[in-house]
Write an enzyme that holds these catalytic residues in place. Structure first.
Site, mmCIF file in Angstrom:
data_model
loop_
_atom_site.group_PDB
_atom_site.id
_atom_site.type_symbol
_atom_site.label_atom_id
_atom_site.label_comp_id
_atom_site.label_asym_id
_atom_site.label_seq_id
_atom_site.Cartn_x
_atom_site.Cartn_y
_atom_site.Cartn_z
ATOM 1 N N GLU A 87 -3.746 5.117 6.252
ATOM 2 C CA GLU A 87 -4.517 6.429 6.151
ATOM 3 C C GLU A 87 -5.765 6.063 7.092
ATOM 4 O O GLU A 87 -6.521 7.049 7.443
ATOM 5 C CB GLU A 87 -4.965 6.781 5.018
ATOM 6 C CG GLU A 87 -3.864 7.642 4.132
ATOM 7 C CD GLU A 87 -3.216 8.715 4.671
ATOM 8 O OE1 GLU A 87 -3.958 9.469 5.611
ATOM 9 O OE2 GLU A 87 -2.180 9.083 4.682
ATOM 10 N N GLU A 118 9.001 -10.376 -6.101
ATOM 11 C CA GLU A 118 7.732 -10.501 -6.830
ATOM 12 C C GLU A 118 7.759 -11.862 -7.442
ATOM 13 O O GLU A 118 6.412 -12.367 -7.864
ATOM 14 C CB GLU A 118 7.288 -9.252 -7.467
ATOM 15 C CG GLU A 118 7.963 -9.271 -9.096
ATOM 16 C CD GLU A 118 7.489 -8.453 -9.946
ATOM 17 O OE1 GLU A 118 7.343 -8.846 -11.072
ATOM 18 O OE2 GLU A 118 7.349 -7.097 -9.616
#
Length: 304
Positions: A87, A118
């Site tokens: 953004e 992960e």
């Protein structure tokens, strides 16, 4: 035989006494329980504002030295970093390389979970190695549990390189905090659904990432008053927003604001300085360059 993780010791994995009968509640009752928990998030974020300030200061220093702000994480944590990073270019016209979101498993993992990655510390380090991490960068590793190996590996590598390192977690005295120069441990309490850290933990982390990136953008001159004066005019909606910003700051008519924006190559700051100082595009851009992009300083420096 591998050792148990003892997740029950983590606040984020504890059972919430306020929601143990959520399975018996009607729809409105379920929503009220979730909403009651969500109301605790902002207060928890307020408690760690001094730690958030430290993260902002690190990122600002990195920007001043030509470095980057890098978010890294796995699963929901990684997605939050990517969401905040992507953004920044449309909102503030920064390069996509200035604020970067790295997610375990790569871009494909944003849409389809790649949970196994992960558990790899090396993957966390390798992803930073692949973007040529330097000592001028700031790395924020996000992990609600505070123990994700991917995040730990990223922090250890970043520390070795000499970058600023920050651990963002939802548990006190977390494991990854020990691998970072600084930590933000925002304790939101047990989730409404035990262990579902996409709920309060993710909400808190989203708020904090918003605060960090926004505060840094304010500090580098991307905001004037409370307006996004470096918005990237890339579509009709953003062009209208840009015109509205110019009008708000200069009292120009719609047509004048639109014309000046076009004369300024759709650069909002330049258009504002042009109208405030009655200069042309080249003069206004020079004033901004000399003021490091700060509108108020550019106007102050102008001498007709």
């Amino acid at each position: 035989m591998s050792e148990p993780l003892n997740l029950h010791r983590l606040t984020t994995e504890s059972r919430n006494s306020q929601t143990v009968e959520i399975h018996k509640a009607n729809t409105l009752g379920i929503l009220k329980m979730i909403n009651n928990e969500d109301m605790k998030v902002a207060a928890a974020v307020q408690e760690v504002l001094p730690d958030i300030k430290t993260a902002v200061d690190c990122a600002y220093e990195s920007f001043q030295n030509g470095g980057r702000l890098i978010y890294t994480g796995a699963g929901t944590s990684g997605r939050l970093g990517v969401m905040d990073a992507v953004e920044c270019p449309p909102t503030y016209s920064v390069s996509p390389d200035q604020v970067i979101g790295i997610m375990a498993g790569g871009p494909e993992a944003f849409l389809q979970a790649a949970e196994g990655i992960e558990d790899s510390e090396e993957a966390g380090a390798e992803d930073l190695r692949n973007i040529q991490l330097t000592s001028n960068d700031t790395v924020i590793a996000i992990a609600a549990s505070g123990r994700t190996p991917y995040a730990a590996g990223a922090l250890r590598y970043a520390r070795k390189v000499g970058a600023h390192t920050i651990a963002l977690t939802c548990n006190e005295n977390s494991a990854i905090s020990k691998d970072a120069d600084h930590s933000i441990e925002v304790v939101v309490g047990p989730e409404a659904i035990t262990g579902s850290t996409r709920m309060k933990a993710a909400t808190a982390h989203k708020m904090i990432l918003n605060m960090i990136s926004t505060a840094v953008m304010v500090k580098i001159g991307k905001v004037y008053e409370n307006l996004m004066v470096d918005v990237n005019v890339s579509n009709k909606k953003l062009k209208e927003r840009a015109i509205s910003i110019i009008q708000s700051l200069t009292n120009a008519s719609y047509d004048t604001a639109r014309y000046t924006l076009e004369q300024a190559d759709h650069h909002v700051k330049t258009a504002i300085v042009m109208l405030k100082t009655s200069t042309d595009q080249k003069q206004a851009q020079t004033l901004l360059d000399e003021a490091n992009g700060f509108i108020d300083k550019a106007i102050e420096h102008y001498h007709p």
